[in-house]
Design an enzyme around this catalytic site. Structure first.
Site, PDB file in Angstrom:
ATOM      1  N   LYS A  49       0.909  -1.153  -0.014  1.00  0.00           N
ATOM      2  CA  LYS A  49      -0.057   0.002   0.043  1.00  0.00           C
ATOM      3  C   LYS A  49       0.773   1.286  -0.029  1.00  0.00           C
ATOM      4  CE  LYS A  49      -3.698   2.457   2.566  1.00  0.00           C
ATOM      5  NZ  LYS A  49      -4.618   2.509   3.615  1.00  0.00           N
ATOM      6  N   LYS A  67      -2.156  -1.464  -3.736  1.00  0.00           N
ATOM      7  CA  LYS A  67      -2.951  -0.318  -3.906  1.00  0.00           C
ATOM      8  C   LYS A  67      -2.255   0.868  -3.826  1.00  0.00           C
ATOM      9  CE  LYS A  67      -5.790   1.901  -0.501  1.00  0.00           C
ATOM     10  NZ  LYS A  67      -6.519   2.066   0.995  1.00  0.00           N
TER      11      LYS A  67
HETATM   12  C1  PBG Z   1      -7.672   3.376   5.384  1.00  0.00           C
HETATM   13  C2  PBG Z   1      -7.732   3.061   3.879  1.00  0.00           C
HETATM   14  C3  PBG Z   1      -7.596   4.117   2.979  1.00  0.00           C
HETATM   15  C4  PBG Z   1      -8.135   3.444   1.975  1.00  0.00           C
HETATM   16  C5  PBG Z   1      -8.622   2.263   2.009  1.00  0.00           C
HETATM   17  N1  PBG Z   1      -8.371   2.058   3.508  1.00  0.00           N
HETATM   18  C6  PBG Z   1      -7.201   5.469   3.067  1.00  0.00           C
HETATM   19  C7  PBG Z   1      -5.514   5.816   3.553  1.00  0.00           C
HETATM   20  O1  PBG Z   1      -4.835   4.912   3.720  1.00  0.00           O
HETATM   21  O2  PBG Z   1      -5.608   6.873   3.775  1.00  0.00           O
HETATM   22  C8  PBG Z   1      -8.204   4.314   0.601  1.00  0.00           C
HETATM   23  C9  PBG Z   1      -9.217   3.644  -0.409  1.00  0.00           C
HETATM   24  C10 PBG Z   1      -9.290   4.856  -1.799  1.00  0.00           C
HETATM   25  O3  PBG Z   1      -8.656   5.751  -1.929  1.00  0.00           O
HETATM   26  O4  PBG Z   1     -10.349   4.378  -2.247  1.00  0.00           O
HETATM   27  N2  PBG Z   1      -6.066   2.918   5.754  1.00  0.00           N
END
Ligand code: PBG
Length: 320
Positions: A194, A247
């Protein structure tokens, strides 16, 4: 020499279909749902047009809609009514996600409910972990909280938990706590690679989860690093992840491809809020036609994703 004419097989819709290498199925898609406290709420999310904030009493119509479209997989995000420094509303027995999971499983046992395990929407400061005196994010203490969150989701009836926090060793610890509490068969989908990404902007609006100071770069990955992403994925597999995720998706298809070629495990890719918002507004403005949605999802699968989490699931389902 015979002439190689690639256009022969491109000449009709049927011949193209016959040699198509990548297909999108409804069962590849996971649809994100945003659940909120309160009653009678079904409000379009301004930053994610076409997606809604839903109170638990309005889940039924949404679930029925998904069901009729042939969609069976959802991932839940909660907006709690209270936040504190530890994100304790994230593991409350009657928290918003816990109640939403129970409600959905009661409505339709055969909707598969995945829960996002993180505390950024539940902490006052908006970080995905507990803070030390200097505003840094503590790792192991946070992991303990995440374990409580995951266990509370399991108890509520979740089919799968998906930690998205990017703390070190959280998959190992969540696996251990689930196992110790009778959830040996509950799978973990880890947000393994991520990246710290501006593509999450519309989501943070939608989930009210933007950090109040600084950024997430001390725990989410540097966008420049591909080898490190593979190490993160490898470690999560060793720690017991059943599915690993990359992601965002489209800007990171190289990671999706390398992961799928390197590891023998299902790969998920999250087409995040910013990817959705870009394509959605381009289509709305007439800059691109709506086939770009299918193209984007096919591209993610072609790169090697087995599972795609996408806000386009409902829009695309009737075409599949
Ligand atoms: C929580 C989380 C996030 C997303 C999914 N789970 C946001 C972040 O890390 O700030 C992002 C999903 C999206 O942008 O569609 N940590």
């Amino acid at each position: 020499m015979t002439e190689k004419r690639s256009r022969r097989m491109r000449s009709s819709a049927l011949s193209r279909e016959l040699i198509r290498e990548t297909r999108l199925h409804k069962s590849d898609l996971v649809y994100p749902l945003f659940v909120v406290e309160g009653e009678g709420i079904r409000e379009e999310i301004p930053s994610l047009k076409g997606c809604f904030h839903l109170s638990t009493d309005r889940l039924e119509e949404e679930i029925e809609e998904l069901y009729k479209l042939g969609l069976r997989y959802v991932i839940l995000f909660g907006l709690p009514s209270t936040k504190d420094a530890e994100g304790s509303s994230a593991y409350s027995e009657d928290g918003i996600v816990q109640r939403a999971v129970a409600k959905i499983k009661e409505l339709r046992e055969d909707i598969y409910v995945i829960t996002d395990v993180c505390i950024c929407a539940y902490t006052e400061h908006g970080h995905c972990g507990l803070l030390d005196e200097r505003g840094g994010v503590k790792n192991d203490e946070t992991v303990e909280v995440l374990c409580k969150v995951a266990l509370s989701h399991a108890k509520a009836g979740a089919d799968m938990v998906a930690p998205s926090d990017m703390m070190d060793l959280r998959v190992r610890e969540i696996r251990r706590v689930l196992d110790e509490n009778g959830y040996k068969n509950l799978p973990i989908m880890s947000y393994s690679a991520k990246f710290a990404s501006s593509f999450y902007g519309p989501f943070r609006e939608a989930a009210n989860s933007a950090p109040k100071f600084s950024d997430r770069k001390s725990y989410q990955m540097d966008c420049a690093n591909a080898n490190e992403a593979l190490r993160e994925i490898e470690q999560d597999i060793e720690e017991g992840a059943d599915i690993v995720m990359v992601k965002p998706a489209m800007p990171y298809l190289d990671i999706v491809q390398r992961a799928s070629q390197t590891f023998n495990i299902p790969i998920a890719a999250y087409q995040v809020s910013g990817e959705y918002a870009m394509l959605k507004s381009a289509v709305e403005q007439g800059l691109m036609n709506e086939d770009v949605i299918t193209e984007s999802l096919i591209a993610i699968k072609r790169a090697g994703a087995d599972i795609v989490i996408t806000y386009f699931a409902k829009e695309i389902a009737p075409l599949l």
